[in-house]
Design a protein around this motif. Sequence first.
Motif, PDB file in Angstrom:
ATOM      1  N   LEU A 120       0.862  -1.181   0.000  1.00 35.45           N
ATOM      2  CA  LEU A 120       0.000   0.000   0.000  1.00 35.45           C
ATOM      3  C   LEU A 120       0.895   1.226   0.000  1.00 35.45           C
ATOM      4  CD1 LEU A 120      -2.110  -2.108   0.938  1.00 35.45           C
ATOM      5  CD2 LEU A 120      -3.063  -0.326   2.397  1.00 35.45           C
ATOM      6  N   CYS A 121       0.549   2.220  -0.806  1.00 38.97           N
ATOM      7  CA  CYS A 121       1.448   3.361  -0.887  1.00 38.97           C
ATOM      8  C   CYS A 121       0.700   4.651  -1.190  1.00 38.97           C
ATOM      9  CB  CYS A 121       2.515   3.109  -1.953  1.00 38.97           C
ATOM     10  SG  CYS A 121       3.890   4.243  -1.728  1.00 38.97           S
ATOM     11  N   VAL A 122       1.093   5.713  -0.502  1.00 39.72           N
ATOM     12  CA  VAL A 122       0.463   7.023  -0.737  1.00 39.72           C
ATOM     13  C   VAL A 122       1.197   7.816  -1.808  1.00 39.72           C
ATOM     14  CG1 VAL A 122      -0.436   7.282   1.631  1.00 39.72           C
ATOM     15  CG2 VAL A 122       1.854   8.137   1.079  1.00 39.72           C
ATOM     16  N   ASN A 123       2.236   7.234  -2.390  1.00 38.25           N
ATOM     17  CA  ASN A 123       3.049   7.966  -3.359  1.00 38.25           C
ATOM     18  C   ASN A 123       2.751   7.545  -4.800  1.00 38.25           C
ATOM     19  OD1 ASN A 123       4.531   9.553  -1.464  1.00 38.25           O
ATOM     20  ND2 ASN A 123       5.568   7.655  -0.873  1.00 38.25           N
ATOM     21  N   GLY A 124       3.305   8.286  -5.725  1.00 36.29           N
ATOM     22  CA  GLY A 124       2.994   8.020  -7.128  1.00 36.29           C
ATOM     23  C   GLY A 124       4.246   7.904  -7.987  1.00 36.29           C
ATOM     24  N   CYS A 125       5.298   7.241  -7.454  1.00 43.42           N
ATOM     25  CA  CYS A 125       6.568   7.143  -8.203  1.00 43.42           C
ATOM     26  C   CYS A 125       6.289   6.486  -9.558  1.00 43.42           C
ATOM     27  CB  CYS A 125       7.578   6.333  -7.408  1.00 43.42           C
ATOM     28  SG  CYS A 125       7.628   6.824  -5.678  1.00 43.42           S
ATOM     29  N   LYS A 126       6.682   7.159 -10.616  1.00 42.50           N
ATOM     30  CA  LYS A 126       6.198   6.760 -11.944  1.00 42.50           C
ATOM     31  C   LYS A 126       6.784   5.457 -12.457  1.00 42.50           C
ATOM     32  CE  LYS A 126       4.752  11.327 -13.282  1.00 42.50           C
ATOM     33  NZ  LYS A 126       5.111  12.564 -13.963  1.00 42.50           N
ATOM     34  N   TYR A 127       7.839   4.970 -11.824  1.00 40.27           N
ATOM     35  CA  TYR A 127       8.532   3.759 -12.289  1.00 40.27           C
ATOM     36  C   TYR A 127       8.153   2.527 -11.465  1.00 40.27           C
ATOM     37  CZ  TYR A 127      10.957   5.759  -8.366  1.00 40.27           C
ATOM     38  OH  TYR A 127      11.191   6.321  -7.156  1.00 40.27           O
ATOM     39  N   CYS A 128       7.325   2.700 -10.427  1.00 43.36           N
ATOM     40  CA  CYS A 128       7.122   1.628  -9.444  1.00 43.36           C
ATOM     41  C   CYS A 128       5.741   1.002  -9.541  1.00 43.36           C
ATOM     42  CB  CYS A 128       7.340   2.186  -8.041  1.00 43.36           C
ATOM     43  SG  CYS A 128       7.048   0.953  -6.757  1.00 43.36           S
ATOM     44  N   GLY A 129       5.675  -0.323  -9.510  1.00 46.49           N
ATOM     45  CA  GLY A 129       4.410  -1.040  -9.580  1.00 46.49           C
ATOM     46  C   GLY A 129       3.513  -0.798  -8.367  1.00 46.49           C
ATOM     47  N   PHE A 130       4.064  -0.337  -7.269  1.00 48.86           N
ATOM     48  CA  PHE A 130       3.264  -0.137  -6.055  1.00 48.86           C
ATOM     49  C   PHE A 130       2.583   1.230  -5.994  1.00 48.86           C
ATOM     50  CE2 PHE A 130       6.017  -3.095  -3.135  1.00 48.86           C
ATOM     51  CZ  PHE A 130       5.587  -4.183  -3.872  1.00 48.86           C
ATOM     52  N   ARG A 131       2.847   2.082  -6.975  1.00 50.85           N
ATOM     53  CA  ARG A 131       2.373   3.466  -6.842  1.00 50.85           C
ATOM     54  C   ARG A 131       0.848   3.519  -6.720  1.00 50.85           C
ATOM     55  NH1 ARG A 131       2.982   2.117 -11.686  1.00 50.85           N
ATOM     56  NH2 ARG A 131       1.453   2.701 -13.259  1.00 50.85           N
ATOM     57  N   GLU A 132       0.386   4.526  -5.991  1.00 53.48           N
ATOM     58  CA  GLU A 132      -1.049   4.696  -5.803  1.00 53.48           C
ATOM     59  C   GLU A 132      -1.713   4.860  -7.165  1.00 53.48           C
ATOM     60  OE1 GLU A 132      -3.140   7.286  -2.563  1.00 53.48           O
ATOM     61  OE2 GLU A 132      -3.113   8.392  -4.432  1.00 53.48           O
ATOM     62  N   TYR A 167       8.827  -1.933   2.759  1.00 50.43           N
ATOM     63  CA  TYR A 167       7.485  -1.410   3.054  1.00 50.43           C
ATOM     64  C   TYR A 167       7.116  -0.332   2.042  1.00 50.43           C
ATOM     65  CZ  TYR A 167       8.911  -3.241   7.617  1.00 50.43           C
ATOM     66  OH  TYR A 167       9.369  -4.044   8.634  1.00 50.43           O
ATOM     67  N   GLY A 168       5.857  -0.305   1.624  1.00 48.61           N
ATOM     68  CA  GLY A 168       5.345   0.880   0.925  1.00 48.61           C
ATOM     69  C   GLY A 168       5.220   1.993   1.957  1.00 48.61           C
ATOM     70  N   GLU A 169       4.836   3.180   1.526  1.00 49.23           N
ATOM     71  CA  GLU A 169       4.667   4.275   2.496  1.00 49.23           C
ATOM     72  C   GLU A 169       3.179   4.538   2.658  1.00 49.23           C
ATOM     73  OE1 GLU A 169       6.728   7.951   1.615  1.00 49.23           O
ATOM     74  OE2 GLU A 169       6.310   8.711   3.633  1.00 49.23           O
ATOM     75  N   VAL A 248       4.171  12.574  -0.673  1.00 49.90           N
ATOM     76  CA  VAL A 248       5.164  12.836   0.366  1.00 49.90           C
ATOM     77  C   VAL A 248       6.556  12.686  -0.255  1.00 49.90           C
ATOM     78  CG1 VAL A 248       6.035  12.113   2.627  1.00 49.90           C
ATOM     79  CG2 VAL A 248       3.599  11.923   2.112  1.00 49.90           C
ATOM     80  N   LYS A 249       6.699  11.678  -1.098  1.00 51.63           N
ATOM     81  CA  LYS A 249       8.006  11.423  -1.692  1.00 51.63           C
ATOM     82  C   LYS A 249       8.428  12.534  -2.648  1.00 51.63           C
ATOM     83  CE  LYS A 249      10.628   7.592  -3.660  1.00 51.63           C
ATOM     84  NZ  LYS A 249      10.629   6.140  -3.796  1.00 51.63           N
ATOM     85  N   GLY A 250       7.456  13.348  -3.071  1.00 52.54           N
ATOM     86  CA  GLY A 250       7.781  14.466  -3.955  1.00 52.54           C
ATOM     87  C   GLY A 250       8.695  15.492  -3.299  1.00 52.54           C
ATOM     88  N   GLN A 395       4.034  -8.082  -7.502  1.00 50.85           N
ATOM     89  CA  GLN A 395       5.409  -7.664  -7.229  1.00 50.85           C
ATOM     90  C   GLN A 395       5.631  -6.223  -7.642  1.00 50.85           C
ATOM     91  OE1 GLN A 395       7.213 -12.072  -8.187  1.00 50.85           O
ATOM     92  NE2 GLN A 395       8.268 -10.310  -9.014  1.00 50.85           N
ATOM     93  N   GLN A 396       6.653  -5.639  -7.015  1.00 47.66           N
ATOM     94  CA  GLN A 396       7.002  -4.261  -7.351  1.00 47.66           C
ATOM     95  C   GLN A 396       7.659  -4.206  -8.724  1.00 47.66           C
ATOM     96  OE1 GLN A 396      10.130  -2.765  -4.976  1.00 47.66           O
ATOM     97  NE2 GLN A 396       9.536  -0.629  -5.222  1.00 47.66           N
ATOM     98  N   PHE A 397       8.451  -5.219  -9.034  1.00 44.74           N
ATOM     99  CA  PHE A 397       9.139  -5.339 -10.323  1.00 44.74           C
ATOM    100  C   PHE A 397       9.539  -6.795 -10.468  1.00 44.74           C
ATOM    101  CE2 PHE A 397      11.995  -3.839  -7.012  1.00 44.74           C
ATOM    102  CZ  PHE A 397      12.889  -4.889  -6.953  1.00 44.74           C
TER     103      PHE A 397
HETATM  104 FE1  SF4 Z   1       7.399   4.917  -4.551  1.00 41.18          FE
HETATM  105 FE2  SF4 Z   1       8.272   3.230  -2.642  1.00 41.18          FE
HETATM  106 FE3  SF4 Z   1       5.655   3.666  -2.998  1.00 41.18          FE
HETATM  107 FE4  SF4 Z   1       7.024   2.346  -4.840  1.00 41.18          FE
HETATM  108  S1  SF4 Z   1       6.660   1.693  -2.763  1.00 41.18           S
HETATM  109  S2  SF4 Z   1       5.483   3.957  -5.188  1.00 41.18           S
HETATM  110  S3  SF4 Z   1       9.005   3.346  -4.742  1.00 41.18           S
HETATM  111  S4  SF4 Z   1       7.189   5.157  -2.361  1.00 41.18           S
END
Ligand code: SF4
Length: 510
Positions: A120-132, A167-169, A248-250, A395-397
């Motif tokens: 689970l993640c509150v962020n939107g990192c464009k390269y990551c499978g976990f992004r919100e 962990y996701g954030e 937040v990661k921004g 998976q994340q990747f």
């Molecule tokens: Fe970004 Fe980490 Fe969330 Fe992936 S898990 S979207 S890398 S903050």
Amino acid sequence: MADCSQIRKFKDAADYRKNFIIREEVNKFLPGGKHFIDEVLIDRCIREIAEKPADPVKVREIIAKSESTCETLLPEETATLMAVTDKDLFEEMRQAADRIKHKVYDNRIVMFAPLYMSNLCVNGCKYCGFREGNSSQMRRVLTMDELKEEVDVLAGRIGHKRLIAVYGEHPSTSTEYIAETIETCYNRLVTVPRTGAKVGIRRVNVNAAPLPIADLKVLRSVGIGTFQVFQETYNRKLYEQMHPSWSVKGDYDWRVTAFHRCLEAGVDDVGLGVLYGLCDWRSELLATILHARDLERWFNIGPHTLSFPRLEPASGTRIPEESPYLIDDDTFARILVIARLSVPYTGMIVTARESPASRNRVINHGMTQLDCSSNIAIKGYSDFANESHQEKERQQFMLGDNRSIDEMVRYLASRDIITSFCTAGYRCGRTGGCIMDALKTGREGKFCKINAVLTFREWLDDFASDETKAIGEKVIASELEGIREWLPKFYPTVMEQYEKTCRGERDLFF
Ligand code: SF4
Ligand code: SAM
């Protein structure tokens, strides 16, 4: 149980996003607004040094300095190494990197496993499978009972002792959750079917989002190992493109000061990393040097480890395939050599993101840690205990090297490398500033040889196949001989502990 009374709690994701960052804990480490990631200096190093022909005399002087002092190089010196294009001169650099690795860490490679706790993640990192917002990802957070099942496989069937918990954030995986998962890992003991030995996880490193100082103190109180936070890219403009400003990661500066807060909080093993492929590798490595030097300047402690993740395919994003800065295997190998020479004392981690060929190749490029039998799906170890299995949606990747630990231990032994499962360092207080000096003088490398032998013995008896055990015995015999020559007076004490380990006692260390 961890005392979490001092740490803040958040109602929901929106509250978390709005209020999580503590600005004073950023500004404190950027006094006068001066930034330690000096982009002007980085650009100058690239244009005026790295892109000009290398002077072999200067290069050899820098190699000699790195080897003799084990101190972090200046960015200008790292840039000089980057300028080397001549194959023979680069080979001299690689050999020096390998010698330094042996001086600092001897012929050991430390084994660990990744354990994903949540996506689970509150962020939107464009390269990551976990992004919100990535609806193709199946979301879950491990419960403590599920975590115990994961540990049972990791410690009881595979034989891991050291984890990197990921962990996701998200407010549902707050510091309280992270602390509880660390405690759960440490408290779980498992019986090995073959020998009846009781084993468990002895070191939990963490890869999570940056935290405030009060939260870090809680993690310290439950015995966190290394705290890893990858900067992803040090290039501010690109960072802002990859990490939306609503997340937040921004906040670049919150992330880049994560380790200053760790060291302030007494979490003194910190692990830096860059996600290679997002930006020009030269500027990333130079920024890493500046980051390491700033930590040394403030706290006299540099990175315990550097990680070298490369962008890998992930669900719902094309960036890992389309980024203009993706690096090939030759460049990856080059990065490792230059990093080893630039931060000679640090541990260097190359994960199973890499292909088997790439990992085999860089084993003598200064690397010190790797993972095997890895599964990065949430609850992946207990769901797929008997197979190497990957699913993009869980998976994340995707991983590149799916070799089992038994295959990898055997392969390393065939190259006269001992796989170490040692976790004694942090349990004996050999962390942070204490270990820096021991590493730079080569004392730690020799000292850990003994613990490497004891833990390798445990793993061979508890888990190895016959084929791996046979080749492992040869490595142990040669290591014991080395200890006898190096420490003749202490050798009988070492042998006492070794014999006890052979008889089934576990977790003996110096
Ligand atoms: Fe970004 Fe980490 Fe969330 Fe992936 S898990 S979207 S890398 S903050
Ligand atoms: N969520 C936390 C954070 O981002 O800081 C920590 C865990 S995150 C799952 C761990 C790391 O995975 C990130 O720091 C990033 O470098 C890496 N990562 C994300 N997407 C990746 C990809 N497509 N390929 C390789 N590594 C990736």
